[in-house]
Design a protein around this motif. Structure first.
Motif, PDB file in Angstrom:
ATOM      1  N   ALA A 152      72.180 -58.758 -17.711  1.00  0.00           N
ATOM      2  CA  ALA A 152      70.626 -58.774 -16.143  1.00  0.00           C
ATOM      3  C   ALA A 152      70.549 -60.324 -16.906  1.00  0.00           C
ATOM      4  N   HIS A 161      60.832 -58.650 -15.027  1.00  0.00           N
ATOM      5  CA  HIS A 161      62.328 -58.244 -13.846  1.00  0.00           C
ATOM      6  C   HIS A 161      63.217 -57.945 -14.453  1.00  0.00           C
ATOM      7  N   VAL A 163      67.010 -59.212 -13.196  1.00  0.00           N
ATOM      8  CA  VAL A 163      67.550 -59.060 -11.811  1.00  0.00           C
ATOM      9  C   VAL A 163      69.381 -58.851 -12.513  1.00  0.00           C
ATOM     10  N   GLU A 194      65.775 -55.579 -10.207  1.00  0.00           N
ATOM     11  CA  GLU A 194      66.381 -55.663  -8.178  1.00  0.00           C
ATOM     12  C   GLU A 194      67.880 -55.724  -8.848  1.00  0.00           C
ATOM     13  N   CYS A 196      71.277 -57.175  -6.905  1.00  0.00           N
ATOM     14  CA  CYS A 196      71.481 -58.180  -6.001  1.00  0.00           C
ATOM     15  C   CYS A 196      73.235 -58.385  -5.928  1.00  0.00           C
ATOM     16  N   MET A 206      69.182 -57.516  -1.726  1.00  0.00           N
ATOM     17  CA  MET A 206      68.683 -57.019  -2.928  1.00  0.00           C
ATOM     18  C   MET A 206      68.222 -55.969  -2.693  1.00  0.00           C
ATOM     19  N   VAL A 208      65.706 -53.110  -4.415  1.00  0.00           N
ATOM     20  CA  VAL A 208      64.826 -52.848  -5.767  1.00  0.00           C
ATOM     21  C   VAL A 208      63.985 -51.063  -5.655  1.00  0.00           C
ATOM     22  N   GLY A 222      59.504 -59.242  -7.185  1.00  0.00           N
ATOM     23  CA  GLY A 222      61.156 -58.984  -7.397  1.00  0.00           C
ATOM     24  C   GLY A 222      62.074 -59.973  -6.480  1.00  0.00           C
ATOM     25  N   ALA A 225      61.716 -63.421  -8.806  1.00  0.00           N
ATOM     26  CA  ALA A 225      63.096 -62.715  -9.970  1.00  0.00           C
ATOM     27  C   ALA A 225      64.209 -63.288  -9.183  1.00  0.00           C
ATOM     28  N   ALA A 226      64.637 -63.108  -7.902  1.00  0.00           N
ATOM     29  CA  ALA A 226      66.084 -63.099  -7.637  1.00  0.00           C
ATOM     30  C   ALA A 226      66.646 -64.314  -7.548  1.00  0.00           C
ATOM     31  N   ALA A 229      66.851 -65.809 -10.721  1.00  0.00           N
ATOM     32  CA  ALA A 229      67.882 -66.148 -11.210  1.00  0.00           C
ATOM     33  C   ALA A 229      69.237 -66.271 -10.936  1.00  0.00           C
ATOM     34  N   ILE A 242      66.109 -64.286   0.203  1.00  0.00           N
ATOM     35  CA  ILE A 242      65.996 -62.790   0.030  1.00  0.00           C
ATOM     36  C   ILE A 242      66.296 -61.540   1.112  1.00  0.00           C
TER      37      ILE A 242
END
Ligand SMILES: N[C@@H](CCC[C@H](N)C(=O)O)C(=O)O
Length: 281
Positions: A152, A161, A163, A194, A196, A206, A208, A222, A225-226, A229, A242
């Motif tokens: 992750a 979070h 991801v 999350e 993804c 994504m 969640v 989220g 964060a995605a 990431a 997203i």
């Protein structure tokens, strides 16, 4: 007395009961059990998050926003609700730019001509102590595996979070894996989870599992964060779309580490909360 007024709002189906504590001081000191009763979809009004707008503490802010999850626990951030509260405050002040204060800081929000709202969700934090994680590990590769999920990325957008990137987000049993990961010892303050997949150039699908709630149709922090990431991993650029169950959010990770989130705001209905839900008889 007809009860305490509330408005039911949502951002891409992530839904909120919004109270105005500036007008109704009775909602200023809700305890966790009362908040959970109001948020419960069987016995209360029902929502993913319960939001109380309060007077600003900081002189630069236009309003303060308190956030509670469906389980009643208070949390630091909620991207979708910030757009909703910003929209209310923009309407009150007749302005297209407002500052919403939360327990983690001041968030600039701007209303766009198409009705969407952009919020600067602040600077993301990526150090393991800030996520926070239970061990000193590389937050770009958290050594954690469960089911089809592993490796992750940890991101703190005010809230924690984790991801996970997979080939096909739809194939993951998030209802089963989400609660185990949320409560994993790697996350001392629990975490939003999350899952993804990269589905195009700078496009991410994504799903969640939200801390203190469960599966929701969208999570603004989220999505932030995605986006962060995916860019950290070199899977996308810093501006992404997203795609959540409830629709798309646009996320941009700026060079100064602030993250911009743009998306819609919707009002479902207004109502009054009666005494029994507040624990009054
Ligand atoms: N739905 C939210 C996030 C709400 C808080 C989260 N469940 C947590 O516990 O941190 C969003 O739109 O960001």
């Amino acid at each position: 007395m007809n009860g305490i007024p509330f408005v039911k709002m949502h951002g891409l189906g992530n839904d909120f009961v919004v109270f105005d504590g500036r007008r109704d001081p009775a909602v200023l000191d809700l305890d966790n059990a009362t908040a959970a009763r109001i948020a419960d979809r069987k016995t209360g009004v029902g929502c993913d998050q319960l939001i109380v707008i309060e007077p600003a503490r900081d002189e630069l802010a236009d309003a303060f926003m308190r956030i509670r999850n469906n389980d009643g626990g208070e949390v630091e951030a909620c991207g979708n609700a910030t757009r909703c509260v910003a929209n209310i405050v923009m309407g009150e002040l007749g302005r297209k730019d407002v500052i919403i204060e939360t327990v983690v800081g001041l968030l600039d929000a701007n209303g766009l001509a198409d009705g969407r709202v952009t919020v600067d969700m602040g600077q993301v934090r990526l150090d393991w102590r800030d996520i926070p994680l239970g061990q000193a590990v590389d937050t770009n590769h958290i050594p954690l595996s469960l089911g089809g999920l592993s490796d992750a990325v940890g991101v703190n957008v005010g809230n924690p979070h984790a991801v996970f990137f997979v080939d096909d987000a739809e194939s993951i049993d998030i209802e089963k894996l989400g609660p185990v990961l949320e409560h994993h010892e790697m996350f001392p303050e629990r975490a939003n989870i999350e899952v993804c997949s990269i589905i195009g150039e700078n496009r991410i699908r994504m799903r969640v599992w939200e801390r203190g709630v469960g599966v929701t149709r969208a999570c603004g922090t989220g999505a932030c964060a995605a986006g962060v990431a995916a860019a950290r991993r070199g899977l996308t650029g810093r501006k992404t779309e997203i795609i959540l169950d409830g629709g798309p959010l646009t996320i941009e990770w700026l060079p100064d580490d602030h993250v911009l989130m743009t998306g819609p705001v919707a009002t479902s209905f207004s109502g009054f909360l009666h005494g029994s839900l507040l624990g009054q008889h």
